[in-house]
Design a protein around this motif. Structure first.
Motif, PDB file in Angstrom:
ATOM      1  N   GLU A   1      33.354  51.554  57.107  1.00 48.40           N
ATOM      2  CA  GLU A   1      33.550  52.753  56.285  1.00 48.40           C
ATOM      3  C   GLU A   1      34.967  53.302  56.448  1.00 48.40           C
ATOM      4  OE1 GLU A   1      30.456  55.609  57.076  1.00 48.40           O
ATOM      5  OE2 GLU A   1      29.094  54.622  55.675  1.00 48.40           O
TER       6      GLU A   1
ATOM      7  N   GLN B   1      28.298  54.896  51.655  1.00 47.63           N
ATOM      8  CA  GLN B   1      29.642  54.888  51.070  1.00 47.63           C
ATOM      9  C   GLN B   1      30.054  53.519  50.543  1.00 47.63           C
ATOM     10  OE1 GLN B   1      32.574  56.581  53.698  1.00 47.63           O
ATOM     11  NE2 GLN B   1      31.188  58.188  54.343  1.00 47.63           N
ATOM     12  N   ILE B   2      29.496  52.451  51.111  1.00 42.26           N
ATOM     13  CA  ILE B   2      29.904  51.094  50.763  1.00 42.26           C
ATOM     14  C   ILE B   2      28.863  50.471  49.837  1.00 42.26           C
ATOM     15  CG2 ILE B   2      30.426  48.796  51.669  1.00 42.26           C
ATOM     16  CD1 ILE B   2      31.204  50.147  54.316  1.00 42.26           C
TER      17      ILE B   2
ATOM     18  N   CYS C   1      29.615  49.083  61.304  1.00 40.29           N
ATOM     19  CA  CYS C   1      29.383  49.867  60.084  1.00 40.29           C
ATOM     20  C   CYS C   1      30.366  51.036  59.993  1.00 40.29           C
ATOM     21  CB  CYS C   1      27.946  50.377  60.047  1.00 40.29           C
ATOM     22  SG  CYS C   1      26.709  49.073  59.808  1.00 40.29           S
TER      23      CYS C   1
ATOM     24  N   GLY D   1      24.122  54.417  56.040  1.00 39.57           N
ATOM     25  CA  GLY D   1      25.361  54.464  55.280  1.00 39.57           C
ATOM     26  C   GLY D   1      25.101  54.502  53.792  1.00 39.57           C
TER      27      GLY D   1
ATOM     28  N   GLN E   1      37.321  51.148  54.503  1.00 43.17           N
ATOM     29  CA  GLN E   1      37.255  51.466  53.080  1.00 43.17           C
ATOM     30  C   GLN E   1      38.069  52.730  52.776  1.00 43.17           C
ATOM     31  OE1 GLN E   1      33.528  52.977  51.425  1.00 43.17           O
ATOM     32  NE2 GLN E   1      33.779  51.537  49.732  1.00 43.17           N
ATOM     33  N   THR E   2      37.962  53.738  53.622  1.00 40.21           N
ATOM     34  CA  THR E   2      38.741  54.961  53.435  1.00 40.21           C
ATOM     35  C   THR E   2      40.231  54.644  53.476  1.00 40.21           C
ATOM     36  OG1 THR E   2      37.000  56.330  54.374  1.00 40.21           O
ATOM     37  CG2 THR E   2      39.224  57.265  54.395  1.00 40.21           C
TER      38      THR E   2
ATOM     39  N   TYR F   1      22.902  48.473  57.371  1.00 44.37           N
ATOM     40  CA  TYR F   1      23.854  49.532  57.009  1.00 44.37           C
ATOM     41  C   TYR F   1      23.146  50.708  56.330  1.00 44.37           C
ATOM     42  CZ  TYR F   1      27.536  51.946  54.421  1.00 44.37           C
ATOM     43  OH  TYR F   1      28.352  52.913  53.891  1.00 44.37           O
ATOM     44  N   THR F   2      22.256  50.411  55.381  1.00 44.68           N
ATOM     45  CA  THR F   2      21.614  51.493  54.635  1.00 44.68           C
ATOM     46  C   THR F   2      20.394  52.073  55.335  1.00 44.68           C
ATOM     47  OG1 THR F   2      20.322  49.906  53.334  1.00 44.68           O
ATOM     48  CG2 THR F   2      22.415  50.669  52.387  1.00 44.68           C
TER      49      THR F   2
END
Length: 110
Positions: free
Chosen positions: A56, A16-17, A52, A14, A59-60, A8-9
């Protein structure tokens, strides 16, 4: 085929998480995509990227929608659900970015 937090990173890029929230959100993204796609037919990298993106978007949705305003002094943050972008639309838009040709994303159950 499920991405880990490092994917993810480091690959999806990403930010945001949080690491603590990632397992919960990726599980929900996986369940959502399993309902509209056959992820086994998609290339593994595309499937991971879609997971992924949907995580996100999930989560939003949990936060109540897109951020519409923020303040720094006396910290404040506001979210708003746009009528033209429902929770479902936000999730399918995220999936379409990576899996459009592998999923039937035009049918929505109400």
């Amino acid at each position: 085929m499920t991405p880990d937090y490092e994917f993810y990173t480091d690959v999806y890029f990403g930010n945001q998480i949080t690491k603590a929230d990632f397992p919960r959100l990726i599980a929900r993204a996986s369940a959502y995509l399993d309902g509209i796609c056959n992820l086994q037919s998609a290339p593994p990298e595309s499937a991971k990227m879609a997971l992924c993106a949907v995580a996100e978007a999930w989560q939003t949705n949990e936060q109540g929608g897109d951020v519409v305003s923020q303040s720094v002094g006396s910290w404040s943050k506001s979210y708003a659900q746009k009528k033209i972008k429902t929770d479902d639309v936000r999730l399918t838009d995220a999936a379409k970015l990576y899996l459009g040709q592998y999923c039937n994303l035009t049918v929505r159950w109400v």
